[in-house]
Motif scaffolding. Structure first.
Motif, PDB file in Angstrom:
ATOM      1  N   THR A 157      32.532  32.445  44.146  1.00 63.98           N
ATOM      2  CA  THR A 157      31.788  31.417  44.886  1.00 63.98           C
ATOM      3  C   THR A 157      32.708  30.322  45.392  1.00 63.98           C
ATOM      4  O   THR A 157      32.594  29.841  46.524  1.00 63.98           O
ATOM      5  N   PHE A 158      33.652  29.942  44.538  1.00 67.27           N
ATOM      6  CA  PHE A 158      34.643  28.930  44.930  1.00 67.27           C
ATOM      7  C   PHE A 158      35.464  29.393  46.129  1.00 67.27           C
ATOM      8  O   PHE A 158      35.691  28.636  47.087  1.00 67.27           O
ATOM      9  N   ALA A 201      33.141  29.801  49.494  1.00 62.04           N
ATOM     10  CA  ALA A 201      32.383  28.632  49.989  1.00 62.04           C
ATOM     11  C   ALA A 201      32.991  28.132  51.285  1.00 62.04           C
ATOM     12  O   ALA A 201      34.206  28.120  51.464  1.00 62.04           O
ATOM     13  N   LEU A 229      31.878  32.346  39.376  1.00 57.80           N
ATOM     14  CA  LEU A 229      32.421  31.005  39.611  1.00 57.80           C
ATOM     15  C   LEU A 229      33.604  31.055  40.557  1.00 57.80           C
ATOM     16  O   LEU A 229      33.677  30.298  41.545  1.00 57.80           O
ATOM     17  N   VAL A 230      34.544  31.977  40.293  1.00 60.13           N
ATOM     18  CA  VAL A 230      35.741  32.068  41.122  1.00 60.13           C
ATOM     19  C   VAL A 230      35.428  32.600  42.509  1.00 60.13           C
ATOM     20  O   VAL A 230      35.921  32.078  43.520  1.00 60.13           O
ATOM     21  N   VAL A 237      41.664  27.470  37.708  1.00 58.63           N
ATOM     22  CA  VAL A 237      40.228  27.632  37.450  1.00 58.63           C
ATOM     23  C   VAL A 237      39.987  28.723  36.398  1.00 58.63           C
ATOM     24  O   VAL A 237      39.238  28.524  35.436  1.00 58.63           O
ATOM     25  N   ASP A 252      45.636  27.055  42.466  1.00 59.70           N
ATOM     26  CA  ASP A 252      44.279  26.535  42.313  1.00 59.70           C
ATOM     27  C   ASP A 252      43.399  27.540  41.575  1.00 59.70           C
ATOM     28  O   ASP A 252      42.667  27.201  40.642  1.00 59.70           O
TER      29      ASP A 252
END
Length: 230
Positions: free
Chosen positions: A225-226, A229, A222-223, A183, A179
């Motif tokens: 935060t992903f 989360a 981005l990574v 990304v 995953d």
């Protein structure tokens, strides 16, 4: 300590040839020739595609011959596969050199994303080769015994980072290494592969040096935060 061969270089070379031992100079020349062929072939295949690239043209742009290319690589498809193996091998080697064990998991993810960002930006030929091979539905890539084994190092590095992040209670546990790899790769490939169409539609050059640091930070955040989360 083993004895060193005595005599003139010519005599040593003659003895080596008699014993069937390649002379060191010939080995180095062969390695240089193969590297030169791969460098030119990378440009030709990435610019013209698999169907459009010509062995005669590659030979003309190197210090060798079409016959020698076939001697070293076997044929056009084998040369193309060797180009793919070298291109994928470079990014895998960079990933493996990342010292994830001595980095905080969050910083390790940022570092890995940054390495991929830097590599893809500085190797546009790699992006074009990946795009070309997808047009061919990876039919050549599937024939490589080297490339099928390159998935393990990439996923292994990410698995190690994610495992330490989960143990520290920082990363979520419902995503896997593939995953995250998807990304990161998506962002980096899109930025180079779609540069011209994106610029024509939106008027922004994604490879504008003035925006580089910003875009590199965006990917890292981005990574992270992903992964963090809840």
């Amino acid at each position: 300590m083993s004895a060193q061969p005595s005599g003139t270089p010519a005599q040593v070379g003659a003895l080596a040839a008699e014993l069937g031992i390649p002379a060191p100079e010939r080995i180095r020349d062969a390695e240089r020739t193969k590297a030169d062929i791969l460098a030119v072939a990378t440009r030709e295949f990435s610019d013209r595609g698999y169907a459009g690239a010509r062995i005669n043209e590659i030979a003309a742009k190197t210090s060798t011959t079409k016959r020698m290319i076939y001697y070293y690589f076997g044929g056009k498809e084998q040369l193309y596969i060797a180009v793919l193996e070298q291109a994928y091998g470079l990014i895998r080697a960079l990933e493996q050199r990342l010292d994830v064990e001595h980095l905080d998991p969050v910083e390790a993810i940022r570092e890995l994303a940054g390495i991929t960002f830097d590599h893809h930006e500085s190797h546009p030929d790699f992006i074009r080769l990946v795009s070309i091979e997808n047009i061919h539905r990876a039919e050549h890539l599937k024939r490589s015994t080297v490339l099928t084994g390159l998935a393990d190092p990439a996923i292994g590095v990410l698995d190690a980072i994610l495992a330490r992040g989960r143990e520290a209670g920082v990363f979520r546990d419902d995503v896997d290494a593939l995953d995250v790899h998807q990304v990161i790769s998506s962002y980096c490939v899109f930025r180079t592969a779609n540069r011209h169409t994106f610029g024509a539609i939106f008027g922004r050059d994604m490879l504008d040096p003035a925006r580089r640091d910003h875009q590199r930070r965006v990917l890292g955040e981005l990574v992270v935060t992903f992964l963090t989360a809840r």
